[in-house]
Design a protein around this motif. Structure first.
Motif, PDB file in Angstrom:
ATOM      1  N   MET A  16       0.820  -1.198   0.000  1.00  0.00           N
ATOM      2  CA  MET A  16       0.000   0.000   0.000  1.00  0.00           C
ATOM      3  C   MET A  16       0.867   1.265   0.000  1.00  0.00           C
ATOM      4  N   LYS A  17       1.984   1.215   0.741  1.00  0.00           N
ATOM      5  CA  LYS A  17       2.859   2.386   0.795  1.00  0.00           C
ATOM      6  C   LYS A  17       3.535   2.649  -0.542  1.00  0.00           C
ATOM      7  N   ILE A  18       3.763   1.590  -1.324  1.00  0.00           N
ATOM      8  CA  ILE A  18       4.383   1.780  -2.633  1.00  0.00           C
ATOM      9  C   ILE A  18       3.452   2.575  -3.547  1.00  0.00           C
ATOM     10  N   ILE A  19       2.169   2.241  -3.523  1.00  0.00           N
ATOM     11  CA  ILE A  19       1.197   2.966  -4.343  1.00  0.00           C
ATOM     12  C   ILE A  19       1.112   4.418  -3.889  1.00  0.00           C
ATOM     13  N   LEU A  20       1.133   4.637  -2.584  1.00  0.00           N
ATOM     14  CA  LEU A  20       1.095   5.996  -2.058  1.00  0.00           C
ATOM     15  C   LEU A  20       2.343   6.784  -2.446  1.00  0.00           C
ATOM     16  N   LYS A  21       3.494   6.119  -2.426  1.00  0.00           N
ATOM     17  CA  LYS A  21       4.734   6.783  -2.837  1.00  0.00           C
ATOM     18  C   LYS A  21       4.710   7.149  -4.319  1.00  0.00           C
ATOM     19  N   VAL A  22       4.187   6.266  -5.153  1.00  0.00           N
ATOM     20  CA  VAL A  22       4.077   6.564  -6.589  1.00  0.00           C
ATOM     21  C   VAL A  22       3.140   7.744  -6.807  1.00  0.00           C
ATOM     22  N   LEU A  23       2.030   7.766  -6.079  1.00  0.00           N
ATOM     23  CA  LEU A  23       1.088   8.873  -6.225  1.00  0.00           C
ATOM     24  C   LEU A  23       1.685  10.188  -5.728  1.00  0.00           C
ATOM     25  N   LEU A  24       2.426  10.153  -4.635  1.00  0.00           N
ATOM     26  CA  LEU A  24       3.069  11.368  -4.142  1.00  0.00           C
ATOM     27  C   LEU A  24       4.153  11.852  -5.107  1.00  0.00           C
ATOM     28  N   THR A  25       4.874  10.926  -5.704  1.00  0.00           N
ATOM     29  CA  THR A  25       5.865  11.304  -6.707  1.00  0.00           C
ATOM     30  C   THR A  25       5.183  11.896  -7.937  1.00  0.00           C
ATOM     31  N   VAL A  41       4.256  17.865 -18.718  1.00  0.00           N
ATOM     32  CA  VAL A  41       3.555  16.599 -18.513  1.00  0.00           C
ATOM     33  C   VAL A  41       2.154  16.791 -19.074  1.00  0.00           C
ATOM     34  N   ASP A  42       1.698  15.842 -19.882  1.00  0.00           N
ATOM     35  CA  ASP A  42       0.398  15.979 -20.526  1.00  0.00           C
ATOM     36  C   ASP A  42      -0.776  15.925 -19.558  1.00  0.00           C
ATOM     37  N   GLY A  43      -0.687  15.074 -18.554  1.00  0.00           N
ATOM     38  CA  GLY A  43      -1.813  14.947 -17.637  1.00  0.00           C
ATOM     39  C   GLY A  43      -1.424  14.160 -16.402  1.00  0.00           C
ATOM     40  N   TYR A  44      -2.418  13.938 -15.588  1.00  0.00           N
ATOM     41  CA  TYR A  44      -2.172  13.233 -14.329  1.00  0.00           C
ATOM     42  C   TYR A  44      -1.835  11.759 -14.558  1.00  0.00           C
ATOM     43  N   THR A  45      -2.455  11.155 -15.561  1.00  0.00           N
ATOM     44  CA  THR A  45      -2.136   9.762 -15.867  1.00  0.00           C
ATOM     45  C   THR A  45      -0.689   9.636 -16.322  1.00  0.00           C
ATOM     46  N   THR A  46      -0.255  10.584 -17.138  1.00  0.00           N
ATOM     47  CA  THR A  46       1.137  10.584 -17.576  1.00  0.00           C
ATOM     48  C   THR A  46       2.075  10.775 -16.397  1.00  0.00           C
ATOM     49  N   ALA A  47       1.693  11.624 -15.443  1.00  0.00           N
ATOM     50  CA  ALA A  47       2.526  11.848 -14.257  1.00  0.00           C
ATOM     51  C   ALA A  47       2.654  10.581 -13.426  1.00  0.00           C
ATOM     52  N   ILE A  48       1.580   9.805 -13.332  1.00  0.00           N
ATOM     53  CA  ILE A  48       1.639   8.529 -12.595  1.00  0.00           C
ATOM     54  C   ILE A  48       2.557   7.550 -13.321  1.00  0.00           C
ATOM     55  N   ILE A  49       2.466   7.523 -14.645  1.00  0.00           N
ATOM     56  CA  ILE A  49       3.346   6.648 -15.429  1.00  0.00           C
ATOM     57  C   ILE A  49       4.799   7.085 -15.270  1.00  0.00           C
ATOM     58  N   GLY A  92      10.619   5.159 -10.707  1.00  0.00           N
ATOM     59  CA  GLY A  92      10.866   4.162  -9.661  1.00  0.00           C
ATOM     60  C   GLY A  92      11.560   2.926 -10.207  1.00  0.00           C
ATOM     61  N   LEU A  93      11.094   2.448 -11.341  1.00  0.00           N
ATOM     62  CA  LEU A  93      11.712   1.263 -11.943  1.00  0.00           C
ATOM     63  C   LEU A  93      13.137   1.548 -12.419  1.00  0.00           C
ATOM     64  N   LEU A  94      13.348   2.719 -13.008  1.00  0.00           N
ATOM     65  CA  LEU A  94      14.699   3.075 -13.443  1.00  0.00           C
ATOM     66  C   LEU A  94      15.647   3.216 -12.253  1.00  0.00           C
TER      67      LEU A  94
END
Length: 116
Positions: A1-10, A26-34, A40-42
């Motif tokens: 759950m904390k990983i999802i929260l960290k991705v959203l905060l980033t 950034v085009d939009g919020y979905t792009t920001a999440i991606i 994170g993966l990099l």
């Protein structure tokens, strides 16, 4: 759950920085999440290899070369994610520094406790 929260905060930090810095878009919020997930993966898979290969330069510059590695990670994310653009290396360097500061502020809100 904390990983999802960290991705959203980033992702929130990426959106804020794209509004603050003129060279980042950034085009939009979905792009920001991606972008947040790709960063994170990099940071998990590519950054350790870059640190290992550039260890002499990092030691010689007393760790300041890690800022260059972070900027390269941002530029790599720029190439991988459509809808995310960084105009130059210097913009990526400033973006990575500000992103690190914002992440540390946001993550301190999570109140992670360190266990020994």
């Amino acid at each position: 759950m904390k990983i999802i929260l960290k991705v959203l905060l980033t992702a929130v930090a990426v959106v804020l920085l794209s509004k603050l810095l003129s060279g980042v878009s950034v085009d939009g919020y979905t792009t920001a999440i991606i972008v947040a997930a790709v960063l994170g993966l990099l940071n998990i898979f590519v950054k350790p290899l870059l640190v290992l290969f550039t260890l002499p330069a990092t030691i010689l510059t007393l760790g300041l070369f890690l800022f260059v590695i972070n900027a390269c990670i941002i530029l790599l994310a720029d190439k991988l994610v459509d809808g995310f653009a960084v105009s130059s290396f210097w913009t990526a360097l400033l973006f990575s520094i500000l992103l690190t500061i914002l992440q540390s502020i946001f993550y301190s809100v999570l109140g992670e406790e360190k266990t020994d």
